[in-house]
Structures are given as C-alpha cells and as structure tokens.
Design a protein around this motif. Structure first.
Motif, PDB file in Angstrom:
ATOM      1  N   GLY A 115      -4.822  32.143   7.165  1.00 28.71           N
ATOM      2  CA  GLY A 115      -5.205  32.104   8.572  1.00 28.71           C
ATOM      3  C   GLY A 115      -5.090  30.740   9.210  1.00 28.71           C
ATOM      4  O   GLY A 115      -5.283  30.597  10.402  1.00 28.71           O
ATOM      5  N   ASN A 116      -4.747  29.717   8.430  1.00 31.48           N
ATOM      6  CA  ASN A 116      -4.395  28.429   9.001  1.00 31.48           C
ATOM      7  C   ASN A 116      -5.469  27.880   9.934  1.00 31.48           C
ATOM      8  O   ASN A 116      -5.212  27.593  11.085  1.00 31.48           O
ATOM      9  CB  ASN A 116      -3.069  28.576   9.750  1.00 31.48           C
ATOM     10  N   SER A 117      -6.692  27.758   9.398  1.00 30.38           N
ATOM     11  CA  SER A 117      -7.815  27.331  10.238  1.00 30.38           C
ATOM     12  C   SER A 117      -7.927  25.816  10.352  1.00 30.38           C
ATOM     13  O   SER A 117      -8.632  25.306  11.200  1.00 30.38           O
ATOM     14  CB  SER A 117      -9.106  27.892   9.647  1.00 30.38           C
ATOM     15  N   CYS A 118      -7.239  25.088   9.498  1.00 24.95           N
ATOM     16  CA  CYS A 118      -7.365  23.627   9.477  1.00 24.95           C
ATOM     17  C   CYS A 118      -6.063  22.969   9.899  1.00 24.95           C
ATOM     18  O   CYS A 118      -5.018  23.591   9.900  1.00 24.95           O
ATOM     19  CB  CYS A 118      -7.704  23.135   8.065  1.00 24.95           C
ATOM     20  N   ASP A 119      -6.177  21.685  10.240  1.00 28.87           N
ATOM     21  CA  ASP A 119      -4.960  20.901  10.428  1.00 28.87           C
ATOM     22  C   ASP A 119      -4.277  20.777   9.080  1.00 28.87           C
ATOM     23  O   ASP A 119      -4.914  20.837   8.034  1.00 28.87           O
ATOM     24  CB  ASP A 119      -5.305  19.499  10.947  1.00 28.87           C
ATOM     25  N   GLY A 120      -2.985  20.571   9.118  1.00 27.13           N
ATOM     26  CA  GLY A 120      -2.267  20.409   7.864  1.00 27.13           C
ATOM     27  C   GLY A 120      -1.546  21.686   7.487  1.00 27.13           C
ATOM     28  O   GLY A 120      -1.841  22.774   7.993  1.00 27.13           O
ATOM     29  N   THR A 121      -0.585  21.550   6.590  1.00 23.34           N
ATOM     30  CA  THR A 121       0.289  22.650   6.195  1.00 23.34           C
ATOM     31  C   THR A 121       0.399  22.671   4.681  1.00 23.34           C
ATOM     32  O   THR A 121       0.362  21.620   4.032  1.00 23.34           O
ATOM     33  CB  THR A 121       1.688  22.461   6.817  1.00 23.34           C
ATOM     34  N   THR A 122       0.528  23.877   4.133  1.00 18.33           N
ATOM     35  CA  THR A 122       0.748  24.049   2.702  1.00 18.33           C
ATOM     36  C   THR A 122       2.249  24.099   2.436  1.00 18.33           C
ATOM     37  O   THR A 122       3.001  24.704   3.200  1.00 18.33           O
ATOM     38  CB  THR A 122       0.073  25.347   2.225  1.00 18.33           C
ATOM     39  N   TYR A 123       2.653  23.464   1.346  1.00 17.54           N
ATOM     40  CA  TYR A 123       4.059  23.434   0.935  1.00 17.54           C
ATOM     41  C   TYR A 123       4.159  23.722  -0.552  1.00 17.54           C
ATOM     42  O   TYR A 123       3.196  23.552  -1.300  1.00 17.54           O
ATOM     43  CB  TYR A 123       4.662  22.035   1.168  1.00 17.54           C
ATOM     44  N   PHE A 124       5.374  24.146  -0.982  1.00 18.68           N
ATOM     45  CA  PHE A 124       5.639  24.214  -2.415  1.00 18.68           C
ATOM     46  C   PHE A 124       7.010  23.625  -2.698  1.00 18.68           C
ATOM     47  O   PHE A 124       7.843  23.487  -1.803  1.00 18.68           O
ATOM     48  CB  PHE A 124       5.546  25.649  -2.950  1.00 18.68           C
ATOM     49  N   SER A 125       7.212  23.249  -3.947  1.00 17.98           N
ATOM     50  CA  SER A 125       8.480  22.690  -4.407  1.00 17.98           C
ATOM     51  C   SER A 125       8.762  23.268  -5.786  1.00 17.98           C
ATOM     52  O   SER A 125       7.842  23.400  -6.605  1.00 17.98           O
ATOM     53  CB  SER A 125       8.377  21.165  -4.480  1.00 17.98           C
ATOM     54  N   VAL A 126      10.022  23.614  -6.054  1.00 18.85           N
ATOM     55  CA  VAL A 126      10.365  24.314  -7.291  1.00 18.85           C
ATOM     56  C   VAL A 126      10.661  23.372  -8.457  1.00 18.85           C
ATOM     57  O   VAL A 126      11.013  23.828  -9.539  1.00 18.85           O
ATOM     58  CB  VAL A 126      11.554  25.279  -7.086  1.00 18.85           C
ATOM     59  N   SER A 127      10.509  22.061  -8.241  1.00 20.33           N
ATOM     60  CA  SER A 127      10.663  21.114  -9.351  1.00 20.33           C
ATOM     61  C   SER A 127       9.932  19.835  -8.996  1.00 20.33           C
ATOM     62  O   SER A 127       9.320  19.736  -7.933  1.00 20.33           O
ATOM     63  CB  SER A 127      12.142  20.820  -9.632  1.00 20.33           C
ATOM     64  N   GLN A 128       9.991  18.843  -9.868  1.00 18.69           N
ATOM     65  CA  GLN A 128       9.310  17.571  -9.616  1.00 18.69           C
ATOM     66  C   GLN A 128      10.023  16.725  -8.561  1.00 18.69           C
ATOM     67  O   GLN A 128       9.480  15.727  -8.104  1.00 18.69           O
ATOM     68  CB  GLN A 128       9.175  16.772 -10.919  1.00 18.69           C
ATOM     69  N   ASN A 129      11.232  17.107  -8.175  1.00 13.23           N
ATOM     70  CA  ASN A 129      11.925  16.304  -7.158  1.00 13.23           C
ATOM     71  C   ASN A 129      12.637  17.128  -6.088  1.00 13.23           C
ATOM     72  O   ASN A 129      13.308  16.578  -5.239  1.00 13.23           O
ATOM     73  CB  ASN A 129      12.917  15.330  -7.817  1.00 13.23           C
ATOM     74  N   ALA A 130      12.476  18.462  -6.129  1.00 15.60           N
ATOM     75  CA  ALA A 130      13.093  19.300  -5.098  1.00 15.60           C
ATOM     76  C   ALA A 130      12.370  19.113  -3.765  1.00 15.60           C
ATOM     77  O   ALA A 130      11.224  18.672  -3.721  1.00 15.60           O
ATOM     78  CB  ALA A 130      13.039  20.772  -5.513  1.00 15.60           C
ATOM     79  N   GLN A 131      13.031  19.481  -2.692  1.00 14.90           N
ATOM     80  CA  GLN A 131      12.445  19.406  -1.369  1.00 14.90           C
ATOM     81  C   GLN A 131      11.256  20.352  -1.255  1.00 14.90           C
ATOM     82  O   GLN A 131      11.215  21.404  -1.890  1.00 14.90           O
ATOM     83  CB  GLN A 131      13.510  19.796  -0.334  1.00 14.90           C
ATOM     84  N   PHE A 132      10.280  19.963  -0.447  1.00 16.35           N
ATOM     85  CA  PHE A 132       9.123  20.820  -0.188  1.00 16.35           C
ATOM     86  C   PHE A 132       9.457  21.829   0.907  1.00 16.35           C
ATOM     87  O   PHE A 132      10.118  21.496   1.888  1.00 16.35           O
ATOM     88  CB  PHE A 132       7.919  19.979   0.232  1.00 16.35           C
TER      89      PHE A 132
END
Length: 145
Positions: free
Chosen positions: A112-129
């Motif tokens: 529901g995105n109640s806070c400032d900020g965004t969640t991200y994921f990355s598929v490796s230790q150096n891949a793009q988020f």
C-alpha cells in the motif's frame, strides 16, 4: 504485515529512505522472517541512490548478522555499523539487504506504499535494482549527530 520474499542465490532487497537528520547512521532494525531450515548470514549495506532515486552498488557502510543469531520466524534484527555511514538530512539513501549464498530472503513490509521511499530488488550482488511497486519494507534507522 505482508511478507516480501525473494528467491535466488545472491539476490538483494533494498528500501530507499530520506535521512531526517544529519549524522552517522549507526544502526538499522529490520523486520525479517527467517524460513525454517534456511542458511546464510545477513549482510546489510547503506548505499547512495542515483539521480532517479534508484539504489546504486556503492557501499557507504556494511555490517553482517550471523544466521545463528537470527531465529526462525518473524523477528526484528538489529544491524550495527562498526564504521557508520555519514548521512545528510533531506538526502535519500538505500538499505540493501542480502544473504550471500542463500536462496531465501524475507524482509517484511506493508502493501500500500504508505511511507516515503521505494522497495527494490536485484538478482545479483551487482545487477541493477528494479522497483517493486506498492510495497514498503519495515525498518527503523538510528542516526547519531
């Protein structure tokens, strides 16, 4: 709380936030859920974000919590930085969590995105988020001025 879990060895989860005060980011508490039987120490990093607000692979600070110190199931895990990251009020940063070598990483959050900020994921230790819409991962940061 709605869990946000990812699978894949060396994947990372990140949550961006804006520093409220300037100083040293000495500790962060994250609401995690450890799947039964899963292995892998937890590594938390503080990273700057780029001009678009996306977490970068630059590491401002890093600390680890050993798997043996994280109970199975839901718990708040404290990550203390021996060398804290300097943060500036009004500037955005990212908390980046990973379990190198493990396929199970569960950081609890709210839909529901109640806070400032965004969640991200990355598929490796150096891949793009990549952004995950409509989720806020649960955390608290501690800054000493």
């Amino acid at each position: 709380n709605d869990a946000y879990a990812i699978g894949g060895v060396d994947w990372r989860l990140a949550q961006t936030f804006t520093a409220l005060t300037s100083g040293s980011l000495v500790k962060a508490d994250l609401l995690l859920s450890e799947p039964a039987g899963s292995l892998g120490d937890y590594v938390l990093r503080i990273a700057p974000v780029d001009g678009a607000g996306v977490p970068t692979n630059i590491i401002l600070a890093e600390t680890a919590v050993l798997d043996i110190n994280v109970p199975t199931g839901k718990s708040t895990v404290s990550f203390t930085f021996a060398t804290p990251a300097p943060v500036v009020a009004g500037i955005s940063y990212a908390l980046v969590l990973t379990r190198p070598g493990s396929e199970k990483l569960v950081w609890l959050g709210h839909i529901g995105n109640s806070c400032d900020g965004t969640t991200y994921f990355s598929v490796s230790q150096n891949a793009q988020f990549v952004a995950v819409g409509n989720v806020d991962l649960i955390f608290q940061t501690f800054v000493s001025s």
